[in-house]
Motif scaffolding. Structure first.
Motif, PDB file in Angstrom:
ATOM      1  N   ALA A 155       0.428   6.580   0.598  1.00 20.41           N
ATOM      2  CA  ALA A 155       1.765   6.493   1.207  1.00 20.41           C
ATOM      3  C   ALA A 155       2.860   6.928   0.107  1.00 20.41           C
ATOM      4  N   LEU A 180       4.899  -1.934  -1.678  1.00 21.33           N
ATOM      5  CA  LEU A 180       3.577  -2.204  -1.388  1.00 21.33           C
ATOM      6  C   LEU A 180       2.972  -3.236  -1.908  1.00 21.33           C
ATOM      7  N   LEU A 200       6.538  -2.196   4.590  1.00 27.79           N
ATOM      8  CA  LEU A 200       6.193  -0.939   4.660  1.00 27.79           C
ATOM      9  C   LEU A 200       7.093  -0.234   5.289  1.00 27.79           C
ATOM     10  N   LEU A 260       7.899   5.957   3.153  1.00 19.43           N
ATOM     11  CA  LEU A 260       6.745   6.148   2.804  1.00 19.43           C
ATOM     12  C   LEU A 260       6.046   7.257   3.783  1.00 19.43           C
ATOM     13  N   GLU A 288       4.252   8.721   6.638  1.00 23.60           N
ATOM     14  CA  GLU A 288       3.928   8.104   7.837  1.00 23.60           C
ATOM     15  C   GLU A 288       2.557   7.705   8.306  1.00 23.60           C
ATOM     16  N   ALA A 292      -0.155   7.394   6.099  1.00 20.45           N
ATOM     17  CA  ALA A 292      -1.067   6.280   5.259  1.00 20.45           C
ATOM     18  C   ALA A 292      -0.309   4.765   5.837  1.00 20.45           C
ATOM     19  N   ALA A 293       0.995   4.886   5.862  1.00 19.87           N
ATOM     20  CA  ALA A 293       1.704   3.657   6.239  1.00 19.87           C
ATOM     21  C   ALA A 293       1.137   3.057   7.581  1.00 19.87           C
TER      22      ALA A 293
END
Lengths: 349, 349
Positions: B74, B220, B324, B329, B331, B333-334
């Motif tokens: 992220a 995070l 989040l 971040l 995108e 992974a978020a």
């Protein structure tokens, strides 16, 4: 037990000096704990009784904090710099006592109840965990360029310490004789891990934090490890022949608990007839009573187990001294380290 | 218990992907342990039975390792970089399960005996210690410029986790009513430490190791912590209304153990008449039998305790999502982190 050398070596003044230097930070660290592990830690350090009332119980000797401070001074850095390392090793030591007493079922420690006996097993597990975490965060928070390396050093020592304790636990269920019996080299490897690793780490951790050259770090680490081996051998002697008034444990306590310690293993290796006798006394499947333990102690002594362990301790102290003399260290601190080694060899308690 | 939302959220594919990425390093780390804690760790991870034979027991969900990898992705770093962090948080999690089961006297874990039940208390204490040390040394040995900061981060989370466990232990002996009763804010503070700290650390540790900017690390970390609070609330729901076939624990198990959990505390806070009933059932001094537990569960539900805990879990998942979304971040992974949050909210196991 009279003093090992017949002479009474005085308590090295360096122990008190290092304690005074480290105690404020150690107190602050312990105060940061949750109230339950804080009380149990203060109790385990001999600062208070189980109800939190201040006591004058004899705490630990503070060997590990002294090694941390003196090791640092020995590499020419100020002792203050060692304080986070000294706090960390004292916390790890206290952690290991609290958890070891659970594993070994020991009900007494330093003339009072052990932590699990006084507060319960769950709280004692928790307190050890809290001390472990606190040790790491104290050292990791020391700042400077070398705290990462110092944490790595401490974590390795903690891993070794746990490995040694696992060896010791497994030894309990191993036979006294035959191909699966615990041999002396294996016993020494266990002691090097269980006791040597943290003493080696104690002497080297301040120097690592100070960024000392690897040659000096290595020599101090090895000197501490040798001291740990001597310490374990003397502990084993005290576990059999220690004066109950001084050790706070019953006479022949390790024999009554059938512990596989160096004097017994040495006696068995040195004299097959003694080995047969000892197995009969210690491995009969029924409890080892006071008479049997008295008898076993006499057999171990006659077979040379006591002298073997004492000689082993002396040899490790000599090795520690050699390690310290082989590299260029600040003279006064190196002398104080040697004084501590001789004191440990001679201790009655 | 049917799914919390009535819909069945599928297992997020990211969990499997992250497991595949982390497992080789986790296996290598576990193999480095002494044989006794190695066997017990493999058993606790669901890799083998108590005799060391490979099993297909359901291990953990691997939430923490997934947070470590996805958190790192992220912030735009490769997931590989997170592997030492992922291994460390899985080891700390396993450590905490092994020691918590001793403290709580829990005999079952993931459809098999708990470690202390299968191997004894001493070896379980030791195994937790070995895992703790291994976690720190794995992370400290990760190399790079930021492993010192990462260790500091992990040590703080471990301290919080132990603090939360201490709170939880102390809650057991606190009264159900009156001025010393455990309030909801106090319960939430405990859960934030006991469960939130390690999940927050899991999501932030890889980014710390990757040298991510504090804004992203903070977001995070907070998202992970919120997820932990949701997780604890769902755990509390499952501890009362979970399907025994899925949880591996008896029906109404937390009520039978008189555990002070969120649904019960909420019911007591929301409805004084329910509180009096519940105290009568749970605090009578005699064992809580199946009938009493059934009755207590109905009272908690009627008083709104079940809905309160569910709403609490939903709110924390929403907060995690907001954390989040509030910072830039990567995108994918978020999104995967959000999927995991929704899966956790919905889990039946």
């Amino acid at each position: 037990m009279t003093s090992q050398t017949g002479l009474q070596v005085p308590v090295p003044p360096a122990l008190d000096r290092c304690r005074s230097l480290v105690e404020p930070a150690l107190t602050t660290a312990v105060r940061s704990l949750h109230p339950l592990p804080r009380l149990m830690t203060s109790f385990s350090l001999g600062w208070c009784d189980a109800d939190g009332r201040p006591t004058t119980a004899p705490g630990g000797k503070g060997i590990r904090q002294a090694l941390a401070v003196l090791g640092t001074e020995a590499v020419g850095a100020p002792g203050d710099l060692a304080v986070p390392a000294a706090v960390a090793v004292e916390l790890v030591h206290t952690f290991s006592l609290v958890h070891d007493d659970i594993m070994d079922g020991d009900e007494r420690r330093r003339h009072q109840e052990s932590a699990w006996k006084a507060f319960g097993t769950g709280p004692a597990v928790l307190t050890g965990d809290a001390l472990f975490a606190l040790a790491v965060s104290t050292l990791a928070g020391a700042g400077g360029d070398h705290s990462g390396a110092a944490v790595r050093h401490l974590a390795e020592a903690m891993g070794e310490l746990v490995h040694g304790q696992a060896d010791d636990l497994v030894f309990e269920s191993r036979p006294w004789t035959g191909p699966d019996a615990v041999g002396i080299p294996e016993y020494q490897a266990m002691a090097a891990r269980k006791t040597g690793a943290l003493l080696g780490c104690s002497a080297a951790l301040g120097p690592v934090l100070a960024g000392a050259p690897p040659l000096l770090v290595g020599a101090l680490s090895e000197a501490g490890r040798q001291l740990g081996l001597a310490f374990q051998a003397v502990d084993d002697l005290l576990g059999i022949w220690g004066d109950p008034a001084a050790t706070g444990k019953p006479v022949h306590s390790d024999l009554r608990r059938r512990k596989k310690t160096l004097p017994v293993l040495a006696a068995m290796a040195l004299d097959p007839a003694a080995a047969r006798h000892l197995v009969g006394l210690l491995d009969s499947g029924i409890a080892v009573d006071a008479d049997d333990a008295y008898h076993a102690a006499a057999i171990v002594e006659e077979a040379g187990g006591r002298e073997f362990a004492l000689e082993d301790a002396r040899r490790h102290v000599a090795s520690a001294r050699e390690c310290l003399r082989a590299v260029p260290l600040a003279e006064r601190a190196a002398d104080e380290l040697v004084e501590i080694a001789e004191y440990l060899l001679d201790r009655r308690l």
